[in-house]
Design an enzyme around this catalytic site. Sequence first.
Site, PDB file in Angstrom:
ATOM      1  CG  HIS B 258      -0.288   0.066   2.535  1.00 36.80           C
ATOM      2  ND1 HIS B 258       0.499  -0.942   3.036  1.00 36.80           N
ATOM      3  CD2 HIS B 258      -0.269   1.052   3.481  1.00 36.80           C
ATOM      4  CE1 HIS B 258       0.955  -0.590   4.232  1.00 36.80           C
ATOM      5  NE2 HIS B 258       0.509   0.611   4.527  1.00 36.80           N
ATOM      6  CG  HIS B 260       0.238   4.306   5.234  1.00 41.79           C
ATOM      7  ND1 HIS B 260      -0.515   3.376   5.912  1.00 41.79           N
ATOM      8  CD2 HIS B 260      -0.437   5.483   5.350  1.00 41.79           C
ATOM      9  CE1 HIS B 260      -1.598   3.964   6.407  1.00 41.79           C
ATOM     10  NE2 HIS B 260      -1.566   5.239   6.079  1.00 41.79           N
ATOM     11  CG  ASP B 262       4.949   2.768   7.148  1.00 46.23           C
ATOM     12  OD1 ASP B 262       4.038   3.283   6.476  1.00 46.23           O
ATOM     13  OD2 ASP B 262       4.757   1.796   7.912  1.00 46.23           O
ATOM     14  CG  HIS B 263       4.417   0.032   3.863  1.00 47.45           C
ATOM     15  ND1 HIS B 263       4.551  -1.302   4.136  1.00 47.45           N
ATOM     16  CD2 HIS B 263       3.910   0.591   4.982  1.00 47.45           C
ATOM     17  CE1 HIS B 263       4.121  -1.541   5.370  1.00 47.45           C
ATOM     18  NE2 HIS B 263       3.734  -0.403   5.908  1.00 47.45           N
ATOM     19  CG  HIS B 357      -3.784  -0.589   6.470  1.00 52.88           C
ATOM     20  ND1 HIS B 357      -3.677  -0.673   7.841  1.00 52.88           N
ATOM     21  CD2 HIS B 357      -2.800   0.274   6.082  1.00 52.88           C
ATOM     22  CE1 HIS B 357      -2.668   0.094   8.241  1.00 52.88           C
ATOM     23  NE2 HIS B 357      -2.132   0.687   7.196  1.00 52.88           N
ATOM     24  CG  ASP B 380       1.056  -1.758   7.381  1.00 53.70           C
ATOM     25  OD1 ASP B 380       1.918  -2.652   7.402  1.00 53.70           O
ATOM     26  OD2 ASP B 380       1.280  -0.570   7.665  1.00 53.70           O
ATOM     27  CG  HIS B 455       4.330  -2.590  10.279  1.00 49.64           C
ATOM     28  ND1 HIS B 455       3.611  -1.935  11.239  1.00 49.64           N
ATOM     29  CD2 HIS B 455       4.422  -1.739   9.230  1.00 49.64           C
ATOM     30  CE1 HIS B 455       3.256  -0.736  10.776  1.00 49.64           C
ATOM     31  NE2 HIS B 455       3.739  -0.588   9.567  1.00 49.64           N
TER      32      HIS B 455
END
Lengths: 281, 505
Positions: B258, B260, B262-263, B357, B380, B455
């Site tokens: 996805h 976000h 942090d990814h 998510h 996530d 994570h």
Amino acid sequence: MELFKKRGILIVAAVLLVFAFVAYFGLPAGLRALGLHAPYKGQRYMLKDRTALIVCTSHDTLGEGGAKTGVFGSEFTAPYYEFTDGRMRVEVASIQGGPIPIEPISFNWFIKSEPDERYLSDPILQDKIAHSLRINEVDFTLYDIIYLAGGWGAAYDLGTSTVLGDKITQAYRAGKVVGGVCHGPLGLLLALDEKGHPLVKGRRLTAVTDKQVRELGITQTPQHPERNLRAAGALFESSTAFRDMFANHVTVDGRLVTGQNQNAGHEVANKMIQAAGGTKR
Amino acid sequence: MNQKIKPGSKRDTGLRVLSGWVGLNFMVLGIGFLVLPEVFATAFFMEPARAVGINSLRGDMGSLFLGMGFFCLLGVLTIHRRLLMIPMVFLSLVIVGRLTSVIVDDVPLIAGGALVAEFVMLSILLVTLFLSPGATAKHHMPVTVRSIFTRFSVIGLVLVFVTILALFASRSQIGMALVHVIGKQLSSKDGAAELPDGLHVIFAGSGSPIPDSKRVQPCIVVVAGKNIYIVDSGPGSTLRLELMGIRVGQVQGVLLTHFHSDHIGNLGELMLKCWASGARTKPLDVFGPSGVETVVQGFNLAYAMDSQYRVAHHGPATVPPSGMGGVARPFALPKGNDGQVVIDADGLKVTAFLVDHRPVVQAVGYRFDYKGRSLVISGDTLPADSLRKHANGAQLLLHEALQPTMIRAIGTINKDIGRTNVANIFADILNYHTFTEEAARIARDAEVKYLVLYHTLPPLPVAVVKKTFLGESEQFFKGPMTIAEDGMGFCMPADSQEIQTKWFW
């Protein structure tokens, strides 16, 4: 002689210390092992962003000038945290609104459960209990789950509140899941189903047993769940133990989910979430 | 007493030489830690966590080994064999410490070699001490300054001192020598090439947006035979990939779960490194749910000028312009739990499936199947039925995990100190991640062989909180369960049932 005395005192002190240690850790663990607030190992469910309403008593004494009572601690803490951990939003209401009286025995060191501990350090739920909504001002159809908490106080004001009866009728007719534990199911007595029949008539359910009421010696309350629910035509079920406070029983009949006593809070909450369309978590 | 060997006999000399060798080993390690702290620390898997840690490495580690070596050599070079007791006590404690770690730490026993060496050394010292001649009165004399500072021991001390001084004086030369040694080691390192044919997974990033000194943000390397895929590109992870010796130039493609930060935060860096170090002639494939086009386009745009400079500088033969950046490979999954095969090549099948998510839609997880081995990455998500379905029977499940009690506690701390927005974020994240115990139940329901939690929320900077993090998870999932850390790898050789843990960093 002097030495013997000193040693004697030391031995007594050591024995007392060991006894205190065993009692402090052993008594709660022993009660858990017997079944009081036994840890819940079953499947849990969640219903993200949906809502639950916990309804409590506002009655705080056992009879005129009697001992203090109210809602039994774990009967609102356990389901509250199952609902919030199930990613739901939870509101707390009571018959009169405002501060909800809590049964003082609930939080005794050897009785209080894990969710009780969590409540005691949780200002959010403490605030909800101190400023509960008044049921008259709450639209029960806005909630997916209506949960009725028990405790001796509930034997005074849940089963006789026509407002509560009407509100549960509305919620049930709107397809919501209703239920409760212990004295809580008394709140179903005045509710009606879609066809106008009493909601509990011919329905399988459970609540605190007459045996447990007798065993705890508190028979002066105006209503007794087993007696009154049977009289209203409910198909009453229960489990038993050498003392019923150690028994646990949960009954699911469609959208009606009930638990026998204070041990059933976790399971009833999860079965309610499941009945409301929740998924496993 | 009669079994004791005669002083000066061949056996006595032999034992003294052996114990002397042990002492010399310690001396070398001590001098090593004093002169080249990080080099020796790396060999023991203990680089300093902070720059100033170099001070403790030189001081504490240096003194431990120098002290052990000093007393070892004194015990051998003087008549006071009893002094061997001192290094023996330390060695025993080291062994106890290592064995404790074997029991309490869930990490592969890479220091097993050191453990064996320590046992051998301890045995040598033990034999020397017990068989040493001690019958004459001379050997029972108290340890005095004069009896310690014999001619031999003074010469030894001076030698050690001079060696240390000489080494410090020649730091520049040592540095250049290390450039050759370490340079060759690092340049030729190929973490994935050493793996047998099979399905392997390596964590380049195993953390979350909340800073964790042991875990940068998510990035998982999947090696299937000769092919390397990267799942997610969290900030900090490209550096980890390179430090682990993953040849980013050989990466086949990137799969995003996805979008976000942090990814995806390191995607620009990853695409650039894949191109520049691999002389790619085609842009990197970046798979993901619809929306991946925007992400890839954005990073391509941000790195466009950089790429032009590099082509102008190194020339198109070294950095072919046709291979710069990435190309989006979007897929749209139908509602429901069905999933869709997004890669099917060289025996590897990658299935993407929807997870939950929300409000992130679509968020996906991936299942990899290769030569009888299977692995599922959750992305996530809240506990999801789709994941339970696609993870069913998988050998390895990498599932995200959040410990709610710890997160609530940190939320409360932030509220108490007036950081309301942070406290609110901590309250909100409870609603779109999976609790540790829930992940364990999912692993149980899906009947996976091995569960790895990544994570991890909150950060787990010290080993002792791992137990807190797991909570009661072990009651629900009885199989092996590991909390991921950067550099940790899980190897599944083709057509077997084996799952080995390995370190790549």
